[in-house]
Design a protein around this motif. Sequence first.
Motif, short mmCIF file in Angstrom:
data_model
loop_
_atom_site.label_atom_id
_atom_site.label_comp_id
_atom_site.label_asym_id
_atom_site.label_seq_id
_atom_site.Cartn_x
_atom_site.Cartn_y
_atom_site.Cartn_z
N PRO A 198 0.95 -1.21 0.13
CA PRO A 198 -0.05 -0.38 0.22
C PRO A 198 1.11 0.84 -0.20
O PRO A 198 0.26 3.15 0.35
CB PRO A 198 -1.35 0.29 1.28
CG PRO A 198 0.15 -0.77 2.01
CD PRO A 198 0.74 -1.51 1.62
N PHE A 199 2.30 0.87 0.37
CA PHE A 199 2.85 2.07 -0.53
C PHE A 199 2.85 3.19 -1.39
O PHE A 199 2.76 4.42 -1.28
CB PHE A 199 4.43 2.13 0.17
CG PHE A 199 4.31 0.89 1.40
CD1 PHE A 199 3.85 1.75 2.54
CD2 PHE A 199 5.13 0.03 1.48
CE1 PHE A 199 3.96 0.56 3.96
CE2 PHE A 199 5.31 -0.93 2.66
CZ PHE A 199 4.46 -0.38 3.62
N ALA A 200 2.79 2.78 -2.47
CA ALA A 200 2.70 3.70 -3.38
C ALA A 200 1.18 3.50 -4.07
O ALA A 200 -0.13 3.13 -3.40
CB ALA A 200 2.89 2.87 -5.16
N ARG A 201 0.56 4.47 -4.27
CA ARG A 201 -0.65 5.03 -4.62
C ARG A 201 -1.47 4.99 -5.93
O ARG A 201 -0.78 4.81 -6.90
CB ARG A 201 -0.79 6.62 -4.36
CG ARG A 201 -0.33 6.59 -2.57
CD ARG A 201 -0.93 8.27 -2.54
NE ARG A 201 -2.30 8.31 -1.55
CZ ARG A 201 -2.92 7.44 -0.30
NH1 ARG A 201 -1.72 7.80 0.13
NH2 ARG A 201 -3.70 7.28 0.25
N HIS A 202 -2.15 4.56 -6.12
CA HIS A 202 -3.40 4.68 -7.28
C HIS A 202 -4.26 5.72 -7.31
O HIS A 202 -5.51 5.82 -6.02
CB HIS A 202 -4.50 3.44 -7.78
CG HIS A 202 -4.76 3.41 -8.83
ND1 HIS A 202 -4.41 3.79 -10.04
CD2 HIS A 202 -6.19 2.77 -9.16
CE1 HIS A 202 -5.66 3.62 -11.01
NE2 HIS A 202 -6.62 3.34 -10.18
N GLY A 203 -4.44 7.04 -7.75
CA GLY A 203 -4.77 8.37 -7.07
C GLY A 203 -4.87 8.90 -5.92
O GLY A 203 -3.29 8.31 -5.54
N THR A 204 -5.77 8.70 -5.36
CA THR A 204 -5.64 9.13 -4.03
C THR A 204 -5.42 8.20 -3.15
O THR A 204 -5.07 8.06 -1.78
CB THR A 204 -7.13 10.01 -4.07
OG1 THR A 204 -7.96 9.58 -3.99
CG2 THR A 204 -6.48 11.26 -4.45
N ARG A 205 -5.75 6.51 -3.22
CA ARG A 205 -5.91 5.65 -2.20
C ARG A 205 -4.87 4.78 -2.56
O ARG A 205 -4.29 4.55 -3.75
CB ARG A 205 -7.09 5.37 -1.66
CG ARG A 205 -7.34 4.19 -3.76
CD ARG A 205 -8.40 3.65 -3.49
NE ARG A 205 -8.75 2.56 -4.59
CZ ARG A 205 -7.96 2.50 -5.30
NH1 ARG A 205 -6.98 1.15 -5.13
NH2 ARG A 205 -8.44 1.43 -6.82
N PRO A 206 -4.07 4.05 -1.13
CA PRO A 206 -3.44 2.87 -1.08
C PRO A 206 -3.58 2.29 -2.84
O PRO A 206 -4.59 1.77 -2.92
CB PRO A 206 -3.35 2.38 -0.25
CG PRO A 206 -3.91 3.35 1.15
CD PRO A 206 -4.44 4.29 0.08
N ALA A 207 -2.37 2.07 -3.55
CA ALA A 207 -2.69 0.74 -4.93
C ALA A 207 -2.56 -0.57 -4.28
O ALA A 207 -2.43 -0.98 -2.96
CB ALA A 207 -1.14 0.56 -5.87
N ARG A 208 -4.20 -0.79 -4.89
CA ARG A 208 -4.40 -2.53 -4.48
C ARG A 208 -4.19 -3.53 -6.06
O ARG A 208 -4.02 -2.99 -7.08
CB ARG A 208 -5.51 -2.46 -4.16
CG ARG A 208 -6.40 -2.23 -2.28
CD ARG A 208 -7.29 -2.24 -2.36
NE ARG A 208 -7.08 -1.88 -1.20
CZ ARG A 208 -8.45 -2.46 -0.15
NH1 ARG A 208 -8.93 -3.75 -1.04
NH2 ARG A 208 -8.17 -2.14 1.18
N PRO A 209 -3.35 -4.98 -5.60
CA PRO A 209 -3.25 -6.01 -6.84
C PRO A 209 -4.74 -5.36 -7.82
O PRO A 209 -4.45 -5.52 -9.15
CB PRO A 209 -3.38 -7.05 -6.21
CG PRO A 209 -2.52 -6.87 -4.65
CD PRO A 209 -3.20 -5.59 -4.37
N ALA A 210 -5.77 -5.76 -7.58
CA ALA A 210 -6.68 -5.29 -8.02
C ALA A 210 -6.58 -4.11 -9.06
O ALA A 210 -7.75 -4.27 -9.90
CB ALA A 210 -8.59 -5.32 -7.25
N ASP A 211 -5.67 -2.81 -8.37
CA ASP A 211 -5.71 -2.32 -9.51
C ASP A 211 -5.33 -2.25 -10.62
O ASP A 211 -4.99 -1.83 -12.03
CB ASP A 211 -5.22 -0.73 -9.06
CG ASP A 211 -5.64 -0.57 -7.79
OD1 ASP A 211 -6.63 -0.31 -7.99
OD2 ASP A 211 -4.83 0.42 -6.87
N LEU A 212 -4.31 -3.91 -11.00
CA LEU A 212 -3.23 -4.10 -12.51
C LEU A 212 -4.15 -3.81 -13.99
O LEU A 212 -3.93 -3.23 -14.17
CB LEU A 212 -2.76 -5.07 -12.27
CG LEU A 212 -1.98 -5.56 -11.32
CD1 LEU A 212 -1.03 -6.72 -11.70
CD2 LEU A 212 -0.91 -4.32 -11.12
#
Length: 248
Positions: A198-212
Amino acid sequence: MSLLLDSHCHLTGYNDPVAVLRQAAEASVDVVAVTEDPGEYRLLRARLGRRPGVHTALGMHPLRAHGFTPTDLARFLRTLPEAVWIGEIGLDYSPTGRSTRRAQLRIFEAVLAAPRARTLPMTVHSRGAEKDTISRLAQARATAAILHWYTGPLALVEDALTAGLWFSVNPAMTTSAKGRALLNAVPADRVLLETDGPFARHGTRPARPADLPAVVAHLATRWALTPEHASRKLQDNQQRLLSGTEYH
Ligand SMILES: [Zn+2]
């Protein structure tokens, strides 16, 4: 069936790791759960059990190197025979890590000196230490080493490619100028995926594997492919990465 691989995720950093894995499975994403030391590896293995879709990676984090004792290193080496992935390992000469450079080199070189480590897929940190990281991996002839969230000079990319190294791309890299410049320099057949969540972000929230899938969509546009075709290309890369290793 899982299709995509998040090759660098700090699963233990989330409040709800089980929910994170469930969402990953729903999005057809397998997860490489990196650890920072052999103790964390052991705990996470015990916690996850034989759950499909997640591979726990055995790590010795560079920013922890100065605190590692000979016992920690011995424990790492003793655990190697059962490990299927290595990470997080590497070097960090950023202002945070610069003063512990010698300890980091000692640990990184000890890891790369272990013959089994060199035959496993590994996800490698290189912030501010790209030249030393690439040269050590090249010398060790690591068969399947991934430079994770590479932010170093583009002039070294060619050296990394010549050494057979891979580059993993996370959601944050698709929007940063540095990440985009890197993607211009790395051929599509050397690209893998990661979140560093969760250290990198996807937009404004912590990135999750489902963001791939969002990263795949970005790469598809960049490579002028359909998302399906880009996804197949990435799966093909994943297969080539693992084919020369003892992962199976
Ligand atoms: Zn990391």
